[in-house]
Design an enzyme around this catalytic site. Sequence first.
Site, PDB file in Angstrom:
ATOM      1  N   ASP A   5       0.784  -1.185   0.048  1.00 50.69           N
ATOM      2  CA  ASP A   5       0.014  -0.347  -0.326  1.00 50.69           C
ATOM      3  C   ASP A   5       0.793   1.026   0.155  1.00 50.69           C
ATOM      4  OD1 ASP A   5      -2.741  -1.066   0.123  1.00 50.69           O
ATOM      5  OD2 ASP A   5      -2.805  -1.164   2.074  1.00 50.69           O
ATOM      6  N   LYS A  22     -10.355  30.034   1.380  1.00 48.43           N
ATOM      7  CA  LYS A  22      -9.043  29.245   0.417  1.00 48.43           C
ATOM      8  C   LYS A  22      -9.971  27.933   0.284  1.00 48.43           C
ATOM      9  CE  LYS A  22      -8.218  25.090   3.945  1.00 48.43           C
ATOM     10  NZ  LYS A  22      -8.994  25.550   4.884  1.00 48.43           N
ATOM     11  N   ASP A  47      -4.427  -3.097   5.734  1.00 46.62           N
ATOM     12  CA  ASP A  47      -4.802  -2.035   6.932  1.00 46.62           C
ATOM     13  C   ASP A  47      -6.176  -1.819   6.688  1.00 46.62           C
ATOM     14  OD1 ASP A  47      -5.322   0.612   4.762  1.00 46.62           O
ATOM     15  OD2 ASP A  47      -4.039   1.653   5.458  1.00 46.62           O
ATOM     16  N   ASP A  98      -8.951  -4.927   2.007  1.00 46.76           N
ATOM     17  CA  ASP A  98      -7.206  -5.596   2.307  1.00 46.76           C
ATOM     18  C   ASP A  98      -7.766  -7.083   2.191  1.00 46.76           C
ATOM     19  OD1 ASP A  98      -6.052  -3.319   0.815  1.00 46.76           O
ATOM     20  OD2 ASP A  98      -5.855  -2.296   2.453  1.00 46.76           O
TER      21      ASP A  98
END
Length: 1251
Positions: A408, A568, A765, A769
Amino acid sequence: MAANRPQQVPPAGNGSGGADALAGGSLASTAKLSLSQKLGSSLSRFRRGGKGSASGSSRADRLRKDVDFTEHTWPEDKLFEYYGATPEGGLSSAQVLQNRAKYGWNRLTPPPTTPWWIKYLKCYADIFMMLLLFGGVLCFVAYGIDQSDLTNLYLGVVLVLVVFASATFGYYTESKAEGVMEGFKKLVPKKCRVLRDGTVLILDAEELVPGDVVELSDGDQVPADIRVLSAIDMKVDNSSLTGESEPQERSPELAHDANGKLITVPLEAANLCFFTTIVTSGSGRGMVIGTGDRTVMGQIAGLAAESGSNEKTQFQKEVDTFIKIISVVAITIGITFVLIGVFVAKATVIEMIVFAIGIIVGCVPEGLLVTLTVSLALSAKNMYAKNVLVKGMPSVENLGSTTVVASDKTGTLTQNRMTVQHAWYNGALVAIPAARNRPQLQAAMKPGVLKGPLYDPQDPTWQQLQMVATLCNNSRFIVKDKDDDTKPPIDLAKAVEDPDFNLLGLECTGDASESGLIKCVELLRSVEGYHRACPKIHEIKFNSTNKWQLSIHRPEDPAAQHPLLVLKGAPERVLRMCTHIMLDGQSVPLDADMQRKYNEAYESLGAMGERVLGFAYREMGEVPLDHPFTNKPEPNFEFKNLTFVGLMSLIDPPREGVKEAVEKCKRARIKVFMVTGDHPITAQAIAKQIGIIDEEKYAQGKAIVVKGDDIREWMDIEDPAERQAKWDWALSHEQIVFARVSPAHKLLIVENCQRRGENVAVTGDGVNDAPALKKANTGLAMGISGKDVSKEAADMILMDDNFASIVNGIEEGRVIFDNLKKSIAYTLASKFPEQIPFLLYVAMNFPLALSTILILTIDLGCDMLPAISLAYEPKEADIMDRPPRNPATERLVSRRLISFSYFQIGIMQTCAGFLAFMAVLNDYGYDWGTLIGLGINWTNHPMICAVGTNSWGVAPRECGFGCGEPAKSVNGVQTLYGQYSSRSEDLEFCRDGCQVPFNGTADPFVEFSEFGFRGFPPEGPLLSNAVEAVCSRTCAWFRGLTAEQSAFYIRQNDIYRARLAAGAVDPNNPFGYSPDAQYALLLSAGEAAQFERYCAAPGSEAWGFPDRGLSNSDVDRAPQGGWYWWNGLPQYWPNLTQQSNVLAMAQSAYFLAVVVARWADLLVCKTRKESIFNQGMRNKVLNWALLFETFIAAAVVYIPPLNTVFGTRPVPVMYICTGLPFFIFIFIYDEIRKLYIRRKPRGWVKRNTYW
């Protein structure tokens, strides 16, 4: 660079990407994809069929294709009609029952399991265990036949204990955590709010059916796969499925990609929420379209269960193969030589049972499994010290055999924290050091420390950029310990001055980008202090429509009369709201030149895979500070005509040490693949930073970036050969990055690598997976960020989530493979000196040089700790410069290792043992040349030897055994021997053999004359039964002799006496003067007279030894003229005890000499190629093991109580010294061998002896 890259053409076929897939020489696309296009082609199809759907393909194939929902593209009215629901009332109770009958309950189906006790019993159903158990049973049978010998009882108990210990060890270490499905169950939400029959109900989540209308709000866990019908600022955390670190927005409508096309791929779709994910903000309503196994999470669970094969590791397979070979060899040798013993050596059943036990014990390394298990456990402990927690012991070595690491990106290769990397202001691009504390920042800002231009904290434009990034930010540092309320909060003002403090590791509230910004600016000015100086008046939060965040603050200047607006967001949106730009602290109109520079900077940062944010501000001179700001229904203030300050870019930076770890993998010829759900550009940028992709390799076409879309196209190819060719083309590249991949893709990557013969280690994780982690040769879950499911599916857990720990684990795995080979080489080297004595025992009837219990003493006592100590041996210098081992050519137990252990070191040890054995026997008068043929009866009957002379004095010429124990009754009538025996065992005369008459005396009934054993002359007209004439001499036998026979025997005796008196007898061949001399000792004149006298007395029929036979059928017959032989001299009476003691002493000498030679074996097994002088004696455990081995051997031989248990006798030290020359020879031989291997790596010695 890409323009010069050679054109790569994948194999032609359906679904190939064509030119578009190879644009720029890469399969990477710049289009934004989330981890949606995941899992393969048709969950929807197999869902439609309800619980029993087949869809025309195997379940395994279906699971490996992406989910293909279509419900999220339907109009709402079609959706309600299909599932029988209404917007106002949801499902009716009757429709719920219909849908449940069709689709089942909302629960995951657990896979079938095997009870633990069956698994445990299977550990005994191993040929190795069964062979040892058979040996134990034979021991108990032997003890049952002859209870006078406790050795067999001890052996049986030990063998059974060895089997029990090995089976228990095996079960304990090989039983892998199988709680993966339990982990999935923990993820299932318990309750949910459902609209049914017009009423909102709170139900158990497992009661949901497709068509149910569910309400979701902040903090809820999504109870099924849901099509969103309405949403208010709703975001969902999909990280457990996709690995995306930031929450994803959800809305009723489908989103568009960069090209304006609708994103309909299910896991990318903005109007789908997935089972077990979490709503992080907002609220919404949706319809259930998938439940239980027919969900994305259900498919992942199915993949995990289906891919979790029980296939053994290569290490386990090799150990099993070796054990089978050893067992077959033991059985073959045992059967062959038992037959030889029974039909050739005429051995008894008990003797053959003892032999069978000896062969089993001698062939099978009893301590091997325990040694391997303990060695692996020790290695697992070492790996834990390197932040790798091992769950299954065999995976320790398996990791060392890794050829491909599929890792990963986020959190493993990178730090899993967004960090500001660059800024653009004043028209220039600058770097921003990521510092943990202020001293580190000051050090990094010194000239020459970092390459390229750095930001200037004193620049007025930067200070304005810093101000906007600080104030337009809702993230804050978490300074209070969550686990311990008693601890005081961290004082950041003091902490940042500490050179050991790590600000970057401090947890924050808010999203990852805002957290990265405050970690950048905190070292310049306190974020909390800045906010206190400029308190917030109003705010418009970020949303998917605006793509920006705005806040209004009171200026820091107390005299200020007007508020300050800071903003922003997405750079293109922010720039569109600006009319000015700040240069050198001044706001100037935004012209085309600055627009061009902005575009160049934006594209440059995007190409580096960094997330770019734009920053702007405006002094709101038109409104007072007390203006009642609001944004409902519309903002009542102006937020256009802003001044653009600059850009800041963030990226999840590589972990420290990862680049070096990747380089280490390259040296070790291990391929490192990046497998991520992230954007291809970001993935490629990180891959280049850490060396997974080299620019040179990329330009040469040896590196590639593969997208999830490409894998989907390959999986749509119907021809398996063509589809496989696509995979082979991609996997043939030296360096590969897989981006935007799904759990099914990750599983496919693993499976195709394994198909190509790779040993694959996979990191993961998330829940997504689990399938790949279970399928991989070695699954590595993240200890910090990993979900429970991933940890349960994995073989190992990375405690620090660091890729460098994987490489350390690989190195440790290689070390343990080396050390296991060393342990096995050391252990097997004792097998040759253990087996040869038994083979000679049966094949040549040679005295047994090593008892069975002493074999077990070597294997379980002396060798166990030294073999285990080799697991502590430090790595050899070239351990990570070697290529990964090829199981086809470099096995754990190879032909060369067998050759080394058995036929090189083993033969030398055997020679050492036999030299000591023969020395003891020789010094006690047993000449080497006379030993063949005496082995089986050595401890059962006294030896009778014909004596001669040589240069050393008197010596036996030929030896054998005489008559057996006399019969106690014949035809129901008690013999004289039986009469005395019934009174006391002490009165059992002639039990082991009768005394030889003294010179000048005679006893006509015994097997000896005054000149020695009578011998067994040839049978014929002169002798009808030789055994009766020697062993069964009675009055009946004497009366049965004819006058001719008696006269012949007496005449031959007289001739011998005359020659003896005349000195005409050759002491080395006393009866060789005539063939008739063989009858010379059968009867003398004096013995005939005694017969006449005794046999005339009443009761004479009880005299003599009726029906007495040979001690052992028709072999090992004592020679004519022989005497009892013990203590190096001819003797008048038998002494079986002394004879047995001498053999026990000789066996003890053999045992000690082998142990001495094994000292050298242990030393030479410290290294496979390096000289011991380079390796040194740093292994303290091994040094102690040498002492322990010596102590055990000495204790067994020299402690009196142990002499009884082990059948040993104290041995003079000089016999032990016979092993020293072999110790020296073994050591020198192996040093020379290794020297040739190092000097000629491809030479004959390396090819044939490097094990």
